[in-house]
Design an enzyme around this catalytic site. Structure first.
Site, PDB file in Angstrom:
ATOM      1  N   HIS A 136      33.586  42.947  30.984  1.00 50.57           N
ATOM      2  CA  HIS A 136      34.834  42.991  30.247  1.00 50.57           C
ATOM      3  C   HIS A 136      35.117  41.610  29.661  1.00 50.57           C
ATOM      4  O   HIS A 136      34.576  40.598  30.128  1.00 50.57           O
ATOM      5  CB  HIS A 136      35.977  43.414  31.162  1.00 50.57           C
ATOM      6  CG  HIS A 136      35.902  44.847  31.581  1.00 50.57           C
ATOM      7  ND1 HIS A 136      36.946  45.488  32.214  1.00 50.57           N
ATOM      8  CD2 HIS A 136      34.912  45.778  31.451  1.00 50.57           C
ATOM      9  CE1 HIS A 136      36.613  46.741  32.465  1.00 50.57           C
ATOM     10  NE2 HIS A 136      35.380  46.938  32.022  1.00 50.57           N
ATOM     11  N   GLU A 191      37.603  39.561  29.857  1.00 49.39           N
ATOM     12  CA  GLU A 191      38.123  38.558  30.787  1.00 49.39           C
ATOM     13  C   GLU A 191      37.020  37.947  31.644  1.00 49.39           C
ATOM     14  O   GLU A 191      36.984  36.727  31.856  1.00 49.39           O
ATOM     15  CB  GLU A 191      39.189  39.172  31.706  1.00 49.39           C
ATOM     16  CG  GLU A 191      40.394  39.730  30.976  1.00 49.39           C
ATOM     17  CD  GLU A 191      40.290  41.223  30.696  1.00 49.39           C
ATOM     18  OE1 GLU A 191      41.314  41.913  30.815  1.00 49.39           O
ATOM     19  OE2 GLU A 191      39.179  41.686  30.342  1.00 49.39           O
ATOM     20  N   CYS A 196      42.287  45.516  33.511  1.00 50.15           N
ATOM     21  CA  CYS A 196      42.045  46.613  34.449  1.00 50.15           C
ATOM     22  C   CYS A 196      42.184  46.085  35.872  1.00 50.15           C
ATOM     23  O   CYS A 196      42.338  44.877  36.103  1.00 50.15           O
ATOM     24  CB  CYS A 196      40.659  47.213  34.222  1.00 50.15           C
ATOM     25  SG  CYS A 196      39.305  46.112  34.720  1.00 50.15           S
ATOM     26  N   CYS A 241      39.618  43.361  36.669  1.00 55.60           N
ATOM     27  CA  CYS A 241      39.878  42.065  36.037  1.00 55.60           C
ATOM     28  C   CYS A 241      41.147  41.414  36.577  1.00 55.60           C
ATOM     29  O   CYS A 241      41.198  40.202  36.771  1.00 55.60           O
ATOM     30  CB  CYS A 241      39.965  42.234  34.522  1.00 55.60           C
ATOM     31  SG  CYS A 241      38.376  42.628  33.747  1.00 55.60           S
TER      32      CYS A 241
END
Length: 201
Positions: free
Chosen positions: A65, A67, A105, A108
């Site tokens: 992801h 991040e 999410c 993260c």
């Protein structure tokens, strides 16, 4: 409220918007690369120290992801995470703010909390996997014996973040294990309204 306070709030809001627009640029880059269009910018001391986008399809790795891509870049740079910082017991992101187009999410949000992120601003809620209150309040809704909580504020570039996600989801995802036909899908442009001011979670 005195006028000086109003001016300070407006300046802060303009600054947040400027950083979020940079995160949106990364989301556009992700869309061009056929990735779920999420982008982020980590800011420290008034400057960007890392920018990233989703790379899950490109790397065939569900953990890539935006991040986590940016966090890895920060940790790999000794200038951004000097040994003296890490050995002092300070959190690597304690003085850092994240701007991301979609609510982090649960995975993260947990990583951000363990890294001691100072604050997070995001565009739109993640109603399926959100870790800053939409599904689970990993940021500060859950107690942790060691890692400090962080504030998360939504609403900056909310409509733009929603629309870029919709643009992705009406197209054929050739990277999906079993691509679904989306020839009859129509891009919806109506966006439900939300509270007039950013929500803190």
């Amino acid at each position: 409220m005195i006028s000086g306070d109003t001016e300070n709030i407006e300046e802060a809001s303009d600054e947040h918007l400027a950083w979020m627009l940079q995160a949106m640029e990364m989301a556009e880059e992700a869309l061009t690369a056929s990735e779920v269009p999420v982008g982020c910018v980590f800011v420290r001391g008034g400057r960007s120290i890392a920018r990233a986008r989703n790379r899950t399809n490109e790397l065939r790795n569900a953990t890539r992801h935006a991040e986590l891509e940016a966090i890895d870049a920060i940790l790999a740079n000794p200038a951004l995470t000097p040994p003296s910082l890490l050995t002092s017991g300070a959190y690597p992101l304690a003085d850092t703010t994240l701007y991301v187009t979609v609510e982090p999410c649960i995975m993260c949000a947990s990583a951000l909390r363990q890294m001691g992120i100072k604050r997070v601003f995001y565009g739109c809620a993640n109603e399926r996997f959100g870790g800053c209150g939409s599904v689970l309040g990993v940021n500060k809704g859950l107690a942790h014996p060691k890692h400090p909580p962080f504030d998360a504020t939504d609403g900056y570039c909310r409509e733009e973040a929603i629309m870029i996600l919709r643009r992705f989801y009406v197209t054929e995802n050739t990277n999906a294990p079993t691509p679904r036909s989306k020839t009859n899908r129509v891009l919806k442009t109506d966006i439900p309204s939300r509270e007039p001011t950013p929500r803190h979670s």
